[in-house]
Design a protein around this motif. Structure first.
Motif, PDB file in Angstrom:
ATOM      1  N   ARG A  63      -2.469   5.669  11.644  1.00  0.00           N
ATOM      2  CA  ARG A  63      -1.523   6.176  12.032  1.00  0.00           C
ATOM      3  C   ARG A  63      -1.294   7.578  12.160  1.00  0.00           C
ATOM      4  O   ARG A  63      -2.219   8.243  11.314  1.00  0.00           O
ATOM      5  N   PRO A  64      -0.231   8.270  12.517  1.00  0.00           N
ATOM      6  CA  PRO A  64      -0.315   9.675  12.393  1.00  0.00           C
ATOM      7  C   PRO A  64      -0.585  10.477  11.241  1.00  0.00           C
ATOM      8  O   PRO A  64       0.109   9.829  10.225  1.00  0.00           O
ATOM      9  N   ILE A  65      -1.476  11.437  10.939  1.00  0.00           N
ATOM     10  CA  ILE A  65      -1.566  11.965   9.994  1.00  0.00           C
ATOM     11  C   ILE A  65      -1.122  13.515  10.156  1.00  0.00           C
ATOM     12  O   ILE A  65      -1.871  14.141  10.979  1.00  0.00           O
ATOM     13  N   VAL A 113     -11.556  10.481  10.573  1.00  0.00           N
ATOM     14  CA  VAL A 113     -11.022   9.101  11.281  1.00  0.00           C
ATOM     15  C   VAL A 113     -12.577   8.626  12.068  1.00  0.00           C
ATOM     16  O   VAL A 113     -12.783   7.259  11.857  1.00  0.00           O
ATOM     17  N   ASP A 145      -8.310   4.270  15.620  1.00  0.00           N
ATOM     18  CA  ASP A 145      -7.514   5.559  15.935  1.00  0.00           C
ATOM     19  C   ASP A 145      -6.361   5.288  16.435  1.00  0.00           C
ATOM     20  O   ASP A 145      -6.297   5.411  17.885  1.00  0.00           O
ATOM     21  N   ARG A 193      -3.596   7.456  15.958  1.00  0.00           N
ATOM     22  CA  ARG A 193      -2.771   8.448  15.498  1.00  0.00           C
ATOM     23  C   ARG A 193      -1.728   8.829  16.257  1.00  0.00           C
ATOM     24  O   ARG A 193      -0.855   9.653  15.864  1.00  0.00           O
ATOM     25  N   SER A 213      -1.367   6.243   7.045  1.00  0.00           N
ATOM     26  CA  SER A 213      -0.669   7.447   7.651  1.00  0.00           C
ATOM     27  C   SER A 213      -0.398   8.279   6.475  1.00  0.00           C
ATOM     28  O   SER A 213      -0.465   8.117   5.439  1.00  0.00           O
TER      29      SER A 213
END
Lengths: 364, 141
Positions: free
Chosen positions: A131-133, A157, A170, A172, A204
């Motif tokens: 998830r979002p990084i 990733v 992925d 993200r 995340s």
């Protein structure tokens, strides 16, 4: 006290020695055992009991057996030999697969749930939903640092997806809802069509890059400090499994009496930060037994949420986690067919029934 | 002197830790399973009926196969002792011993041979052999 010091030190060292030699996390596996017993005086019931006992003994022996043997050849050339074996396997439960009379003997074949001290490290791929990084670079740092930070996330990733321990997806661009939100109620991912595997994990976090300056009368030292924080979430119940934090310093410049004496490379390579984080991720998740969710049950035929991409093969066994179950109330699924992301198998026993959404754990 | 003894003791114990899983030869991961074969004569087994003797022979051959397997996995220790007096050998002894842990051995076959003895073949996967060698030192050490 002085006299006790060597003893204390010795105990500590011996303790540490035994601790390091301790086996990995315990697991479960299905083992088979067969037993034979002679039918004496037409007493079939007694022979059956004896055959069952031997079958269980043999099943336990498949888990752990200690062997000792010695042979001795003396001056006259006479050989004497002695062997012994000690079975130490531990069985949690069993069922009789087959039993029959074969001439003057009785045969029993059992399948048992055995406890093992081996771990399942590196044998299967665990689902990991990325998830979002967020990448945050402190103001004042050059543009190439921001670029390097973003590229390092992309590379990491990709590396996770290509690795052997995880089946990384992925996602993200899909925001992760706060709190303890399980995969089934992760509406953002459902809307985007990228719902994570309900039996997997999500990560995340944030990569923060800052500049740290330390200076005194003699000199000055400037480092670029990268801090990566990853939150590891369990998709089953949305709980946080762990938080991984890795910090690395990269020297930007150093001056002594105003004269530069050591200058770091102008290009910032953040891959060591990710290598350390992935190694920690491997250690935390790589040795956990693979889990799967029951997606469908149709007349004893069970569909699970993992497949060949997770390393599942025909013949693998899953132990069902039935809430509130009692001793002997276990159910095992044997995989008969596996597609890329799903597997189908049969339950080994007619009861207990398998509910949809139940969790199953891969047996070794 | 006491300090020296403590340091030596510490070194010896720490050394023991490091040698626990070191030095065990590993087999190539894709190799064939390791097999152990054992035999047992039916006639010399205890038992009142031929069926009982047969079953005991199966057990004995299985144990012999296990021992063979343990020997292949962990190795065997051989000790020889020959004594000579006045240029003449008066004692010659040879002793072989094996001790080790075997896990996940599966039965390949249990076969009667000419109705006089039983042959049991067991096998263990190479990955299992490597795991056993890495985690358990032979019991005599």
């Amino acid at each position: 006290m002085r006299a006790r010091a060597p003893l204390l030190l010795g105990s500590l060292l011996l303790g540490s020695c035994l601790w390091t030699a301790a086996p990995a996390a315990a697991g479960l596996r299905v083992v088979q055992g067969e037993g034979y017993a002679a039918i004496a005086g037409n007493d079939v019931a007694r022979a059956r009991k004896a055959a069952l006992a031997e079958a269980l003994y043999n099943a336990a022996g498949r888990v752990k057996t200690k062997i000792r043997g010695a042979g001795h050849l003396d001056t006259r050339g006479v050989m004497t030999e002695e062997s012994s074996m000690l079975v130490e396997g531990s069985l949690r439960d069993h069922r009789i697969v087959q039993e029959y009379r074969e001439g003057s003997r009785y045969v029993v074949i059992v399948e048992a749930l055995a406890e093992t001290d081996g771990s399942a490290c590196g044998t299967k791929r665990v689902d990991l939903d990325v998830r979002p990084i967020a990448v945050q670079v402190a103001p004042g740092l050059p543009g190439h640092v921001l670029r390097a930070a973003r590229e390092s996330v992309d590379r990491a990733v990709q590396g996770l997806a290509a690795g052997s321990n995880f089946r990384a997806t992925d996602n993200r661009d899909i925001p992760l809802a706060g709190g303890t939100e399980a995969a089934r109620t992760d509406y953002a991912s459902l809307l985007h069509g990228g719902a994570p595997n309900p039996s997997g994990y999500s990560i995340s976090g944030r990569l923060l890059v800052e500049r740290r300056r330390q200076a005194n009368l003699l000199g000055e030292n400037v480092d670029i400090v990268a801090t990566l924080t990853l939150r590891l979430r369990d998709n089953v119940d949305g709980s946080t499994v762990d938080t991984i934090t890795v910090t690395r310093d990269f020297n930007e410049r150093s001056r002594l009496f105003g004269t530069p004496f050591e200058t770091g490379s102008s290009a910032v390579d953040l891959s060591p930060v990710w290598q350390a984080a992935v190694a920690e991720l491997d250690a935390k998740l790589g040795c956990r037994p693979l889990r799967a969710k029951v997606l469908d049950v149709n007349s004893g035929f069970v569909t699970l949420s993992v497949g060949t991409e997770h390393g599942i093969r025909k013949g693998d066994y899953f132990l069902l986690d039935l809430p509130g179950r009692r001793r002997g109330d276990w159910q095992v699924i044997q995989i008969e067919e596996a597609s890329a992301t799903m597997a189908q198998g049969r339950t080994l026993k007619p009861a207990p029934a398998v509910p949809v959404d139940a969790m199953a754990t891969l047996l070794q | 002197m006491k300090r020296l003894i403590i340091v030596l003791l510490a070194g010896a114990l720490a050394g023991g830790c490091t040698t626990l899983s070191d030095g065990a030869p590993r087999l190539a991961g894709d190799g064939p399973p390791l097999r152990g074969i054992g035999y047992a004569v039916i006639a010399i087994q205890p038992g009142e009926t031929p069926a009982q003797k047969q079953l005991m022979a199966i057990r004995a051959s299985r144990l012999a196969a296990m021992r063979d397997l343990a020997e292949r996995i962990h190795g065997a220790r051989i000790e020889g002792n020959t004594a000579i007096g006045e240029g003449q050998v008066f004692s010659d002894n040879l002793r072989g011993s094996v001790a080790g842990l075997v896990t996940n051995a599966r039965v390949v076959s249990i076969t009667p041979v000419r109705n006089t003895l039983y042959e049991t073949i067991l096998e263990v996967d190479v990955s299992e052999v490597n795991a056993m060698r890495a985690s358990h030192r032979p019991l005599w050490q």
